[in-house]
Design a protein around this motif. Structure first.
Motif, short mmCIF file in Angstrom:
data_model
loop_
_atom_site.label_atom_id
_atom_site.label_comp_id
_atom_site.label_asym_id
_atom_site.label_seq_id
_atom_site.Cartn_x
_atom_site.Cartn_y
_atom_site.Cartn_z
N CYS A 31 0.84 -1.20 0.00
CA CYS A 31 0.00 0.00 0.00
C CYS A 31 0.87 1.25 0.00
O CYS A 31 2.06 1.17 0.26
N THR A 48 -0.38 5.00 4.32
CA THR A 48 -1.74 4.49 4.49
C THR A 48 -1.85 3.19 5.26
O THR A 48 -2.95 2.68 5.46
N VAL A 77 -4.63 2.22 7.89
CA VAL A 77 -6.02 2.22 7.46
C VAL A 77 -6.26 1.17 6.37
O VAL A 77 -7.35 0.63 6.24
N VAL A 78 -5.23 0.85 5.62
CA VAL A 78 -5.37 -0.25 4.66
C VAL A 78 -5.64 -1.54 5.44
O VAL A 78 -6.49 -2.35 5.08
N SER A 128 -7.03 -1.59 8.39
CA SER A 128 -8.39 -1.47 8.90
C SER A 128 -9.38 -1.97 7.85
O SER A 128 -10.33 -2.70 8.16
N GLY A 129 -9.14 -1.57 6.60
CA GLY A 129 -10.01 -1.98 5.51
C GLY A 129 -9.97 -3.48 5.31
O GLY A 129 -11.02 -4.14 5.16
N ALA A 130 -8.78 -4.04 5.34
CA ALA A 130 -8.66 -5.48 5.15
C ALA A 130 -9.34 -6.23 6.29
O ALA A 130 -10.04 -7.24 6.07
#
Lengths: 601, 384, 314
Positions: free
Chosen positions: C73, C77, C80-81, C83-85
């Motif tokens: 990424c 980031t 938060v990447v 967090s998204g995963a």
């Protein structure tokens, strides 16, 4: 996982066109094709080295080896492993000067391993064992050992292992030499000595006691019947004080003769006030013997306490028993009473003078600083020399000195007959301790075997050298497998600089309570209790196994390049995957005990 | 079910019906009511989605890298400066081939604040690899979201739905909200071409050496071109399910038109009134509404515009140093064509200034009467 | 007897989740940490890499040497990447997974701190690991806010050595009331292993600050990499501790328990640690004193907090 297998698992990706870009750019392979081993210019290798203790041991005792086996509770294996290099654990486990413990790397953390106590434990546990493994069949050669002290015993033991037919000659009725006649029974019980000789006899060593060279049998006879002769007649001639008054005075005796008389069961008549002159072991042993005979004892030593050749532990115990030490004091003359008995000793205070060639200070008199020491008996223990009268006809130079030997301990002398002559123990110039004597016996036995086989002894000694010292390894001469089946670099010594102390937990050594001095001085009974098996195991567990892999996994854990391959399940230790090892050296630095070396490619 | 809702809420309903798995957003006027509504929908459990309330637009888009890679259908929305903050991640998500859908409520950007409509923000993202679709009505927004997921997940590129701040975002219109089961038939659950799988672990993306990077970029370009072929299919399917359709461009009375007016977004609605009025006066004018702007449907533009004698483009945007972006791109698209009428450019409505039917008529009139040079934009309504 | 490194043997010798052949510099400490971390976390782990040395050396496309899913990424980031995963795995119903960010100090202390702060405040269910080699090493040794005072870097050259102390990222993270915050060092692998195991069990935001020697940037012999990290802890420049959130029985009574998990038997003065590295060669005595004082203060503070924790437990 084998080394080969990993590099074969490399998955490469054939890329020819943009069409080969994978969906969402996912990986299709790994980097195993990238053999980072090509970066390396030095590489780690596992090699067992010589621990500082073994290096310091004149006999090259593989202490770490038997402690490792002991730690695994393999008592019998440990016992025989110990006896590979040092055949008399029950004896040396009591009287050795513990060069090993002084060198023990553990002292850099807390305190040395109690190696001598452990060795004694081993000897006491197994001394009655009857089987001697791996003794080679008779090689057709005969060896005569003259003198049954530690050097003779040792030569007999190792030569017997090598297949020699061995006969020990000794003029005394009982074997043991200095072990019996010089070392008091409270330090070395007689039955311990006897038991070790039983072992030698069981191995097939022939004993000819009460046989004095020159009186009962001639050296020529021996030289013509035997192929090899090992002279180990010790140093039983005491040096005498250079004081005019001493001649003709009845209560002056040597320390050695006092010890010998007591050993033979006599009760020499000592006065109330005994003064012992000297600072060596004989002096301290004589002082402690005198105190056991009921006298008050003062030891005079012309140097300071720290310069005493006697073992500090013995000095401390002597003090506990009431022996008074006066350091930096030397006798000037003896004042006699009219009946030729001693009234007192006039002494002079000494001061350390300029250092001599060996770096030791020669004490000098403090002019006018004299003082009296009341005394009725004088015991001199200022040194001993070999009594070599029997050798003089064949080697005139030896008079009053010592036998000069080659590195293989052979002696250039003209005794008619076929025998090649070797000498060891206190007859030589080497430090006169029991373990040095045992070491010389081992060297001589190996040298004689080399001679028998026509091998270059010096070359063999180099090959089987232990560490960087003088000791040689009997195991390596015999090609016996070491405890760890890994390549060895025995010339490399692991000292404190090479130990990563951070990995070791402090644990105090076991120190046994001994009887009080008051109680001990009432007799000649031994007073050092042996370790219990639990204590022995606890103490053995303190060993840091310097220079010897213990499969601790540090290398495996720390390798950043996943290049240490575990093989402990199938065999021993680890392998290094040189396809990938970058030679960073972390395994080497983090090996707690320096069992890994970095070598140039 | 027909319902009077705001444009932003039409987007929210589109997201709800698309059964999005991960939503991530940061509030910015005029996008906020989209995410407020989505928050409500999540709270009411109308959507089974994880809503990550991030601390910036950059993180909003970045979180979707993780979410989309890990196999979720994803959505975010932003506007103006927020979209600009996402710029790096827009390149990343398109390059990483993640089928994210976002709504951009076009808002002015500059060195001073303005929260009203202007398309410069999304047009500044035109090189990122994102597919861009400009919408005019709330119905188009809701439908556009559904179609965007179909398109994105087919070609594995992200899609941006762009529409005017307030004029559309906050205007209430009657919207036909389709039933969930019909949407489900049109839009099956997202199945990424490579699923993140613990039993077959793969690395997604990473360092591309010169051996691979050029080819990688080419595949992104190819995917974008492929969108032009896939989109009509998506339209057909959408039409089959919902009886509505949206083409790459929308045309009105262009077949016989001398002058074709080109607009995008809300100005189109205003322009329809003007076209109707002028037609009734006998003028041969037509209208082309730009819908898909990335990838450029070059053939489609050439076909519609080629027969006209003049093309007038109204740009509610300004590429400083160039002028109107749409005009410049249309000119460039027509250049190599056999028939390339002059393309006149008018800049109007920047920063949300109202563009009335009179303005549109004025622009067309001016282009005809004053016969300005096509090279110089007409700054309509500028207070001189 | 040896201090046995307590990592279950079967884990040590069984299948590695990290393969050899990586292009990390000789003696780089980061792979040691990764190897042990993955042993604790297991194969149901997703690694998120921002720009950093590790993301490059573990394998360029199309190769990876990590046998767990990896997501790359943009630099700033990573949190938060992740967090998204984590959200996506959750919505997909994937249980018992860990999403771990593996970021350098730049990607944590500097450019990554905004996303990190966001994820921490939201208490997203991720494990953020900062392997801190105290400068931008991947780009060639430039100072970061994690660079200690007195260190040479290419942007703090002789005559302009870094004069500011290192940013206290641990306090920053703790100020987010996160579920778990720990420091660890590959010089103490069993502690590191245990902390990753613990982090794996905790839901919510976990932050582990790893010291990570960089022979190239620290100007040290690669072979000394672990030894010097050990000195960092022995000198208390890098104390090893953990802070665990204990959810109170009553709402609002959450507490954070401090534990100093490695108390070295041997203490070394800070100057020994500093002298062992070329990057501190030009440091003034003044700075040494300052760092010693900082270290002492931090240690006292930790002891106080630990003791307060213990008292509260009684």
């Amino acid at each position: 996982m084998s080394v080969k297998k990993r590099s074969e698992m490399a998955v490469r990706y054939e890329f020819k066109s943009y069409r080969d870009i994978t969906p969402m750019h996912v990986s299709t392979g790994n980097m195993l094709y990238n053999k980072t081993g090509s970066w390396r210019f030095i590489k780690p290798v596992y090699e067992d080295k010589t621990p500082a203790c073994q290096n310091a041991c004149p006999a090259g005792n593989d202490i770490e080896g038997w402690l490792k086996l002991l730690g695994k509770r393999e008592f019998e294996k440990a016992y025989w492993h110990l006896k590979r290099e040092e055949p008399f654990p029950a004896i040396l486990g009591r009287v050795c000067f513990r060069f090993c413990e002084a060198a023990c790397n553990r002292a850099g953390l807390d305190s040395s391993i109690g190696i001598r106590e452990l060795e004694r434990f081993m000897g006491d546990q197994a001394v009655s064992d009857t089987s001697y493994p791996d003794v080679l069949p008779d090689n057709g050669k005969r060896l005569a050992v003259i003198g049954s002290g530690p050097a003779g015993m040792s030569a007999a033991y190792f030569a017997r292992y090598l297949g020699f037919a061995v006969t020990i000659f000794d003029k005394e009725d009982l074997p043991g030499g200095i072990l019996r006649l010089g070392i008091p029974a409270y330090r070395l019980p007689r039955e311990v000595v006897a038991a070790e000789f039983d072992g030698l006899v069981r191995m097939g060593v022939e004993m000819k006691l009460h046989t004095e060279i020159g009186r009962d049998i001639s050296l020529e006879d021996i030289a013509s019947t035997f192929d090899y002769v090992f002279l180990a007649t010790g140093a039983h001639r005491s040096l005498s004080l250079d004081m005019a008054e001493s001649s003709g005075c009845c209560r002056i005796m040597s320390g050695l003769s006092l010890l010998q008389r007591v050993a033979r069961g006599e009760s020499p008549e000592l006065g109330q006030r005994v003064v012992v002159i000297g600072g060596g072991n004989t002096a301290v042993d004589a002082a402690r013997t005198a105190i056991r005979l009921g006298s008050q004892v003062t030891v005079l030593y012309r140097r300071s306490e720290s310069e005493m050749p006697a073992h500090p532990e013995d000095v401390r115990e002597a003090c506990e028993e009431g022996v008074v030490f006066r350091f930096l004091a030397a006798p000037e003359h003896i004042c006699l009473l009219p009946d030729a008995t001693i009234e007192k000793l006039v002494c002079c205070e000494m001061t350390p003078g300029p250092p001599d060639a060996t770096g030791r200070c020669t004490p000098v008199r403090k002019e006018g600083m004299t003082f009296d020491v009341p005394a009725d008996t004088l015991v001199t223990a200022i040194g001993e020399a070999p009594a070599l009268d029997y050798l003089q006809p064949f080697m005139p130079d030896t008079a009053g000195r010592f036998i000069e030997t080659q590195t293989d301990l052979s002696v250039a002398c003209q005794i008619p007959g076929k025998a090649k002559v070797f000498a060891g123990g206190d007859t030589g110039q080497t430090p006169r301790t029991v373990v040095h004597a045992v070491a010389s016996g081992k060297r001589a036995a190996i040298a004689m075997d080399c001679d028998r086989k026509g091998l270059d002894t010096a070359d063999i000694f180099r090959q089987i050298q232990v560490g960087d010292g003088n000791a040689v390894s009997f195991s390596r001469y015999m090609n016996w497998a070491p405890v760890n089946p890994v390549p060895r670099n025995d010339q490399s010594v692991v000292d404190r600089q090479k130990i990563v102390y951070d990995y070791f937990i402090r644990a105090p050594g076991i120190r046994k309570e001994i009887q009080s001095g008051e109680l001990r001085k009432t007799g000649f009974a031994p007073y050092h209790p042996s370790l219990t098996p639990d204590e022995a195991l606890t103490e053995a567990a303190r060993c840091m196994h310097c220079g010897r892999c213990t499969e601790c996994d540090n290398c495996l854990i720390f390798c950043p390049d996943v290049s240490i391959l575990d093989q402990t399940r199938e065999s021993f230790g680890y392998a290094i995957d040189y396809d990938y090892c970058k030679g960073c050296g972390i395994c080497f630095t983090e090996c707690p005990r320096n069992a890994i070396s970095m070598i140039e490619e | 079910m027909k319902k009077a809702i705001k444009g932003n809420h039409a987007v929210s309903h589109g997201v709800r019906l698309s059964r999005v798995g991960v939503i991530s957003a940061y509030p910015i006027t005029p996008q906020t009511t989209i995410v407020e509504e989505l928050s409500e929908m999540c709270a009411r459990r109308e959507i089974d989605a994880r809503f990550i309330k991030v601390e910036s637009e950059h993180s909003a888009m970045a979180s979707l890298i993780g979410a989309a890679t890990a196999g979720a259908r994803t959505f975010t929305a932003s506007s103006g400066n927020g979209l600009l903050l996402m710029h790096e991640v827009l390149h990343w998500t398109a390059g990483a081939r993640l089928p994210i859908v976002m709504a951009d409520v076009n808002r002015a950007v500059s060195g001073v604040w303005n929260i009203w409509a202007e398309q410069t923000d999304s047009l500044a993202q035109r090189d990122t690899g994102w597919i861009q679709i400009y919408c005019e009505s709330s119905q188009e927004l809701l439908d556009g979201v559904l179609m965007a997921y179909r398109l994105a997940e087919k070609v594995m590129l992200p899609v941006m739905i762009a529409y005017d701040a307030f004029f559309l975002s906050h205007t209430t219109e009657i919207v036909d909200i389709p039933d969930a089961d019909v949407v489900d038939r049109f839009l099956p659950p997202y199945e990424p071409p490579v699923q993140l799988n613990f039993d077959d672990p793969r690395m997604f993306g990473g360092f591309f050496s010169t051996d691979y990077f050029y080819e990688h970029r080419y595949t992104v370009q190819q995917a974008s071109q492929e969108a032009l072929n896939v989109y009509p299919e998506v339209c057909r399917e959408f039409n089959a399910h919902f009886g509505r359709s949206y083409d790459l461009v929308e045309t009105w009375l262009t077949d016989d038109a001398d002058t074709i007016l080109v607009t995008a977004g809300a100005i189109t609605s205003v322009s329809r009134i003007v076209i109707e009025r002028l037609r009734s006066q006998g003028e041969k004018v037509g209208l082309m509404k730009l819908r898909m702007f990335r990838p450029i449907p070059v053939e489609c533009w050439r076909k519609v515009l080629g027969n006209a004698s003049r093309v007038v483009v109204i740009d509610r945007n300004l590429s400083v140093g160039v002028g109107g972006v749409f005009a410049a791109e249309i000119r460039s698209a027509l250049y190599a064509s056999d028939r390339h009428p002059p393309v006149y450019s008018a800049i109007a409505g920047l920063g949300g200034r109202d563009v009335t039917p009179e303005d549109v008529e004025g622009i067309l009139h001016s282009m005809k009467v004053d016969d300005p040079s096509p090279d110089i934009p007409l700054y309509w309504g500028l207070k001189r | 007897m040896q201090r046995k490194i307590a990592i279950p043997r079967e884990l040590l010798v069984d299948e590695e989740l990290m393969l050899p052949g990586m292009t990390s510099c000789q003696g780089c400490a980061a792979p040691i940490s990764m190897k042990i971390a993955l042993k604790a976390l297991g194969n149901r782990t997703v690694i998120v890499f921002p720009a950093c040395c590790f993301c490059v050396f573990q394998g360029g496309y199309p190769y990876t040497n990590l046998k767990v899913p990896v997501i790359h990424c943009p630099f700033e980031t990573s949190a938060v990447v992740a967090s998204g995963a984590a959200a996506a795995l959750d919505v997909r119903g994937e249980k018992d997974t860990t999403v771990m960010v593996w970021a350098g100090d730049g990607g944590t202390f500097d450019i990554g701190i905004q996303a990190l702060s966001g994820a921490a405040e939201r208490n997203d269910n991720i494990l953020f690991v900062c392997y801190d080699n105290e400068a931008y090493m991947n780009t060639g040794i430039q100072r970061s806010s994690a660079t200690p005072m007195g260190a040479w870097t290419t942007t703090t050259p002789a005559g302009a050595l870094k004069s500011e102390p290192k940013k206290d990222i641990e306090q920053i993270m703790l100020a987010h009331h996160i579920a778990y915050m720990a420091t660890a060092s590959p010089a103490y692998p069993d502690d590191l292993y245990r902390k990753f195991q613990k982090a794996r069990q905790i839901t919510g935001m976990k932050f582990i600050h790893l010291l990570s020697a960089c022979p190239s940037g620290w100007r040290i012999d690669p072979a000394d990499s672990v030894r010097i990290m050990r000195m960092a802890t022995q000198s208390r420049v890098f104390p090893i501790y953990e802070v665990t959130k204990q959810t109170g029985a009553v709402p609002g009574e959450d507490t954070w328990e401090y534990d100093i998990t490695v108390i070295p038997e041997k203490e070394v003065p800070v100057s020994d640690y500093l002298k062992s590295q070329g990057r501190f060669r030009l440091m003034t005595d003044d700075m040494v004193v300052k760092i010693q004082k900082q270290a002492d203060r931090k240690w006292r503070d930790l002891i106080e907090k630990r003791d307060a924790t213990r008292l509260a437990c009684v």
